[in-house]
Design a protein around this motif. Structure first.
Motif, mmCIF file in Angstrom:
data_model
loop_
_atom_site.group_PDB
_atom_site.id
_atom_site.type_symbol
_atom_site.label_atom_id
_atom_site.label_comp_id
_atom_site.label_asym_id
_atom_site.label_seq_id
_atom_site.Cartn_x
_atom_site.Cartn_y
_atom_site.Cartn_z
ATOM 1 N N ALA A 136 32.525 66.806 27.461
ATOM 2 C CA ALA A 136 31.543 66.972 26.476
ATOM 3 C C ALA A 136 30.073 66.660 26.982
ATOM 4 O O ALA A 136 29.067 66.984 26.424
ATOM 5 N N ASP A 137 29.882 66.291 28.111
ATOM 6 C CA ASP A 137 28.516 65.791 28.791
ATOM 7 C C ASP A 137 28.004 67.417 29.299
ATOM 8 O O ASP A 137 28.149 67.841 30.327
ATOM 9 N N THR A 138 27.079 67.879 28.613
ATOM 10 C CA THR A 138 26.279 69.093 28.766
ATOM 11 C C THR A 138 25.417 68.818 30.048
ATOM 12 O O THR A 138 24.757 69.977 30.562
ATOM 13 N N GLY A 139 25.118 67.808 30.542
ATOM 14 C CA GLY A 139 24.421 67.653 31.568
ATOM 15 C C GLY A 139 25.382 67.965 32.756
ATOM 16 O O GLY A 139 24.786 68.033 33.937
ATOM 17 N N ARG A 140 26.448 67.924 32.708
ATOM 18 C CA ARG A 140 27.431 68.319 33.572
ATOM 19 C C ARG A 140 27.808 69.976 33.651
ATOM 20 O O ARG A 140 28.375 70.319 32.634
ATOM 21 N N GLN A 141 27.656 70.639 34.791
ATOM 22 C CA GLN A 141 28.375 72.069 34.436
ATOM 23 C C GLN A 141 29.776 72.042 34.600
ATOM 24 O O GLN A 141 30.174 71.146 35.529
ATOM 25 N N ARG A 165 29.768 74.295 23.943
ATOM 26 C CA ARG A 165 28.771 73.558 24.679
ATOM 27 C C ARG A 165 28.395 74.712 25.593
ATOM 28 O O ARG A 165 29.176 75.475 26.096
ATOM 29 N N PRO A 166 27.333 74.480 26.018
ATOM 30 C CA PRO A 166 26.989 75.287 27.165
ATOM 31 C C PRO A 166 27.091 74.965 28.574
ATOM 32 O O PRO A 166 27.883 74.011 28.693
ATOM 33 N N ASN A 167 26.754 75.736 29.792
ATOM 34 C CA ASN A 167 27.017 75.398 31.071
ATOM 35 C C ASN A 167 28.515 75.315 31.394
ATOM 36 O O ASN A 167 28.876 74.296 31.839
#
Length: 292
Positions: A136-141, A165-167
């Motif tokens: 769920a962490d979009t800061g992680r690819q 989510r992106p990425n």
């Protein structure tokens, strides 16, 4: 338990009973888990020496796990190794020799229901929550890859995460281009891998290289456990045996779909906007028919 293989693997029995083991037994268990299952297939003396414990400690630990002694524990380990390398033709012959009069659909459904029940019994809820948090962490690819049989599982997870989510990146099937994906992996990335028996050496190399770059590894595997489990931080074991030449990944998909639902719940506001925008694109391109 003499002469039989427990429903759980020796590894799972060890993990379930860690809190009951003495310090010496824990030392022995950790040695076995580090080089599983090969160190346990040595003589009792060599096994004990490798862990710097006495041979009676080996016997006591085997009995705590439910075995009559070390020989039956070794028998279970040998059966696990045989099961891991079993070829599809051998699997078919084993199931065909069962002689059941039940309809094929009923036999298959019962095996799948059994797989689901045992998989859920062993599912670590805290680990599930931790992995859901990573996804769920979009800061992680997020990178996703599967093997020859499990590629469809990886496709499914990728398609849904990409909407939520992106990425999110699906690693291509060609091993030759994998270094290009690994190049961008670091401690801010998560790699999700699917690998069930007959385990793929290329997948293990991918996992090892990603881990060396600090990437978080999530593994979906069978009850015996892919070698990737040695380098992965999070491992989900699922029962896969069914009356077929091939293994079933339905229990794996149960965990995957539950994770997808939890990730969407955790970031619902953001996901809702992405889904609405995606639906608008579908409408503009007329990719799907509108309901009457």
């Amino acid at each position: 338990m003499s002469g039989t293989v427990p429903r759980k693997t020796v590894k799972q029995l060890l993990q379930d009973n860690m809190s009951e083991l003495t310090r010496s037994e824990l030392q022995l268990a950790n040695v076995l888990l580090r080089d599983y299952p090969m160190v346990g297939l040595q003589s009792i003396t060599r096994f004990a020496t490798a862990a710097e414990v006495s041979t009676p400690t080996v016997i006591r630990m085997a009995r705590k796990l439910g075995f009559d002694g070390f020989p039956t524990l070794q028998e279970a380990l040998r059966d696990e190794v045989a099961a891991q390398i079993k070829k599809p033709i051998s699997k078919h012959e084993d199931w065909a020799s069962g002689g059941s009069d039940e309809h094929a659909v009923n036999r298959f459904a019962e095996a799948v229901a059994d797989n689901l029940r045992h998989t859920l019994e062993r599912l670590d809820r805290a680990q599930f929550d931790a992995v859901a948090g990573l996804l769920a962490d979009t800061g992680r690819q997020v990178y996703v890859a599967g093997g020859r049989i499990t590629r469809s599982n990886a496709d499914y997870l990728f398609n849904h995460l990409q909407i939520i989510r992106p990425n999110v990146t699906q690693i291509g099937n060609s091993v030759n281009v994998w270094p290009q994906y690994i190049l961008d992996m670091d401690e801010t990335a998560t790699l999700v891998l699917f690998d069930i028996r007959r385990y793929e050496s290329d997948m293990f190399r991918l996992a090892t290289l990603a881990r060396e770059r600090g990437c978080k590894l999530v593994l979906f595997t069978d009850q015996w456990g892919s070698p990737i489990g040695k380098v992965a931080q999070h491992v989900f074991h699922a029962q896969v045996e069914v009356p077929s030449s091939w293994d079933s990944t339905i229990a794996i998909m149960l965990i995957v779909e539950a994770l997808i639902a939890e990730v969407q719940r955790a970031r619902w506001e953001q996901s809702r906007h992405r889904i609405e925008e995606l639906e608008a694109m579908f409408s503009t391109t007329r990719l799907f028919r509108s309901p009457d």
